[in-house]
Design a protein around this motif. Structure first.
Motif, PDB file in Angstrom:
ATOM      1  N   ALA A 128       0.838  -1.207   0.000  1.00 40.85           N
ATOM      2  CA  ALA A 128       0.000   0.000   0.000  1.00 40.85           C
ATOM      3  C   ALA A 128       0.874   1.259   0.000  1.00 40.85           C
ATOM      4  N   TYR A 129       1.974   1.218   0.717  1.00 45.63           N
ATOM      5  CA  TYR A 129       2.913   2.355   0.765  1.00 45.63           C
ATOM      6  C   TYR A 129       3.495   2.604  -0.629  1.00 45.63           C
ATOM      7  N   ILE A 130       3.896   1.519  -1.293  1.00 43.71           N
ATOM      8  CA  ILE A 130       4.430   1.604  -2.659  1.00 43.71           C
ATOM      9  C   ILE A 130       3.360   2.160  -3.601  1.00 43.71           C
ATOM     10  N   LEU A 131       2.175   1.573  -3.545  1.00 44.13           N
ATOM     11  CA  LEU A 131       1.086   1.990  -4.435  1.00 44.13           C
ATOM     12  C   LEU A 131       0.688   3.442  -4.177  1.00 44.13           C
ATOM     13  N   GLN A 132       0.628   3.859  -2.911  1.00 40.22           N
ATOM     14  CA  GLN A 132       0.229   5.240  -2.611  1.00 40.22           C
ATOM     15  C   GLN A 132       1.236   6.228  -3.185  1.00 40.22           C
ATOM     16  N   GLY A 133       2.516   5.905  -3.101  1.00 42.20           N
ATOM     17  CA  GLY A 133       3.530   6.776  -3.700  1.00 42.20           C
ATOM     18  C   GLY A 133       3.318   6.931  -5.193  1.00 42.20           C
ATOM     19  N   ALA A 134       3.024   5.823  -5.866  1.00 45.98           N
ATOM     20  CA  ALA A 134       2.783   5.870  -7.307  1.00 45.98           C
ATOM     21  C   ALA A 134       1.484   6.613  -7.621  1.00 45.98           C
TER      22      ALA A 134
END
Length: 169
Positions: free
Chosen positions: A143-149
């Motif tokens: 989720a952290y990765i996806l939110q950054g993107a």
């Protein structure tokens, strides 16, 4: 799926107005998944896949893509602190190369340096037990990765809209 990743900029040019994305944190023992809302504003931890063999892992991932009708994947690329690619980044690229013939879903890579550390730090601050952290850290890192993107895609979308309005003027 092509085995070649898209840039977020190129992905943004053909994303439908409403489409979900799945974030992927590919580890050696688990695969964390996160899901965006259709407007691509919020990433939510989804689930953790226990890694077995590539075929089983790929089938589970493809099943989640189909279940949520995800348009694309945002895959965390575990770069070294100096920005170079080590064995984990190479393993991620190999997984995606092997997944390519099995799925037409496009994907983009996102620098995931320190994502797991950031998630662990946040969970510790919330006084989450070690056992509970272990159970949720992978999907929360996804989720952290996806939110950054997603945040970057919002900026790209605004830039595209601004440049197209200048052309019309």
């Amino acid at each position: 799926m092509s085995s070649r990743p898209l840039t977020l900029e190129s992905l943004a040019t053909f994303l439908p107005a409403k489409a979900r994305l799945i974030g992927v944190d590919l580890g050696t023992k688990t695969i964390g998944l996160a899901l965006s809302d259709v407007e691509r504003r919020i990433a939510t931890p989804l689930l953790t896949i226990e890694r077995k063999k590539f075929t089983a892992d790929a089938q589970q991932l493809i099943g989640q893509i189909a279940k949520f009708e995800a348009f694309a994947l945002i895959v965390g690329l575990p770069l070294n602190m100096d920005g170079s690619e080590g064995p984990r980044a190479q393993a991620t690229r190999a997984f995606l190369r092997n997944l390519g013939p099995l799925s037409a879903t496009p994907f983009a890579l996102w620098d995931e340096r320190l994502s797991t550390a950031a998630v662990n730090r946040a969970l510790i601050e919330q006084d989450v037990s070690r056992a509970r952290r272990a159970a949720v850290v992978d999907r929360m890192a996804a989720a952290y990765i996806l939110q950054g993107a997603l945040d970057r895609l919002a900026v790209i979308g605004a830039e595209i809209a601004a440049s197209s309005s200048k052309v019309v003027s």
